[in-house]
Design a protein around this motif. Structure first.
Motif, PDB file in Angstrom:
ATOM      1  N   GLY A  23       0.844  -1.104  -0.060  1.00  0.00           N
ATOM      2  CA  GLY A  23      -0.121  -0.021   0.043  1.00  0.00           C
ATOM      3  C   GLY A  23       0.596   1.126   0.037  1.00  0.00           C
ATOM      4  O   GLY A  23       0.581   2.200  -0.756  1.00  0.00           O
ATOM      5  N   GLU A  27       0.809   4.099  -2.892  1.00  0.00           N
ATOM      6  CA  GLU A  27       0.731   5.398  -2.682  1.00  0.00           C
ATOM      7  C   GLU A  27       1.753   6.359  -2.960  1.00  0.00           C
ATOM      8  O   GLU A  27       1.462   7.327  -3.594  1.00  0.00           O
ATOM      9  N   LYS A  45      -6.445   6.674  -4.119  1.00  0.00           N
ATOM     10  CA  LYS A  45      -7.659   5.579  -3.399  1.00  0.00           C
ATOM     11  C   LYS A  45      -8.124   4.607  -4.366  1.00  0.00           C
ATOM     12  O   LYS A  45      -8.091   3.327  -4.005  1.00  0.00           O
ATOM     13  N   ALA A  46      -8.344   4.902  -5.714  1.00  0.00           N
ATOM     14  CA  ALA A  46      -8.899   3.786  -6.661  1.00  0.00           C
ATOM     15  C   ALA A  46      -7.815   2.732  -6.832  1.00  0.00           C
ATOM     16  O   ALA A  46      -8.225   1.403  -6.885  1.00  0.00           O
ATOM     17  N   GLU A  49      -7.429   0.267  -3.750  1.00  0.00           N
ATOM     18  CA  GLU A  49      -8.800  -0.246  -3.600  1.00  0.00           C
ATOM     19  C   GLU A  49      -8.757  -1.574  -4.629  1.00  0.00           C
ATOM     20  O   GLU A  49      -9.000  -2.553  -4.148  1.00  0.00           O
ATOM     21  N   ARG A  50      -8.308  -1.051  -5.717  1.00  0.00           N
ATOM     22  CA  ARG A  50      -8.494  -2.201  -6.883  1.00  0.00           C
ATOM     23  C   ARG A  50      -7.343  -3.206  -6.431  1.00  0.00           C
ATOM     24  O   ARG A  50      -7.626  -4.443  -6.762  1.00  0.00           O
ATOM     25  N   LYS A  52      -6.555  -4.078  -3.843  1.00  0.00           N
ATOM     26  CA  LYS A  52      -6.884  -5.274  -2.857  1.00  0.00           C
ATOM     27  C   LYS A  52      -7.844  -6.355  -3.283  1.00  0.00           C
ATOM     28  O   LYS A  52      -7.918  -7.515  -2.698  1.00  0.00           O
ATOM     29  N   VAL A  53      -8.729  -6.068  -4.387  1.00  0.00           N
ATOM     30  CA  VAL A  53      -9.597  -6.803  -5.006  1.00  0.00           C
ATOM     31  C   VAL A  53      -8.977  -7.611  -6.133  1.00  0.00           C
ATOM     32  O   VAL A  53      -9.068  -8.987  -6.034  1.00  0.00           O
ATOM     33  N   THR A  70      -5.987   1.061 -12.441  1.00  0.00           N
ATOM     34  CA  THR A  70      -7.124   1.177 -12.280  1.00  0.00           C
ATOM     35  C   THR A  70      -8.063   1.542 -13.289  1.00  0.00           C
ATOM     36  O   THR A  70      -7.624   1.897 -14.263  1.00  0.00           O
TER      37      THR A  70
END
Length: 159
Positions: A23, A27, A45-46, A49-50, A52-53, A70
């Protein structure tokens, strides 16, 4: 020469990024793209988050690689940012639930056109599947040299 239609110059090559987690690495590199005006504030952020999935770690020969990216709505101008990490950090392996890979280099993509994602991923994978080229990228301490290596590889992609 294959035109991948993206912004790439030596200012988009970062060396020895100091991060203690996936992360933090994402970042820092995403913030660089934001500061260059290539992505929107929502990109950071996008992309986190992507990841993680849909993890993007690739267990390649010699050094682990990650290819974070992303959705197109977070991008102002298509670009790729390459970052070597000071110390490898664990990323989840692409397509895996719990397998991890220690990543040494990120190829962060900022793509504006949905159809360009596959082509760009193929271009990056073409580079990282060459252990000698990956070794040079991961060990080199000069941004111009890394830029030249990657630019040459992109220009000479088999069509």
């Amino acid at each position: 020469m294959k035109d991948l239609g993206l912004e790439f110059d030596k200012d988009l090559v970062l060396i020895d990024v100091d991060a203690s987690s996936d992360g933090e690495a994402i970042e820092k590199v995403a913030t660089h793209l934001l500061n260059k005006g290539l992505v929107k504030e929502s990109y950071i952020k996008a992309i986190m988050e992507r990841e993680k999935v849909f993890p993007t770690g690739l267990p390649t020969e010699g050094y682990g690689v990650a290819v974070p990216h992303t959705d197109v709505e977070h991008v102002i101008e298509q670009a790729i940012c390459i970052a070597t990490l000071k110390n490898p950090v664990p990323f989840k392996v692409m397509g895996s639930i719990d397998e991890m890979v220690d990543v040494k280099v990120l190829f962060m993509l900022a793509l504006k056109e949905p159809h360009s994602q596959l082509e760009m991923l193929q271009a990056v994978i073409g580079i990282v599947q060459k252990p000698d080229i990956l070794e040079k990228i991961c060990t080199e301490k000069d941004t111009q040299t890394i830029f030249d290596i990657v630019k040459y590889e992109f220009e000479n992609i088999e069509e």
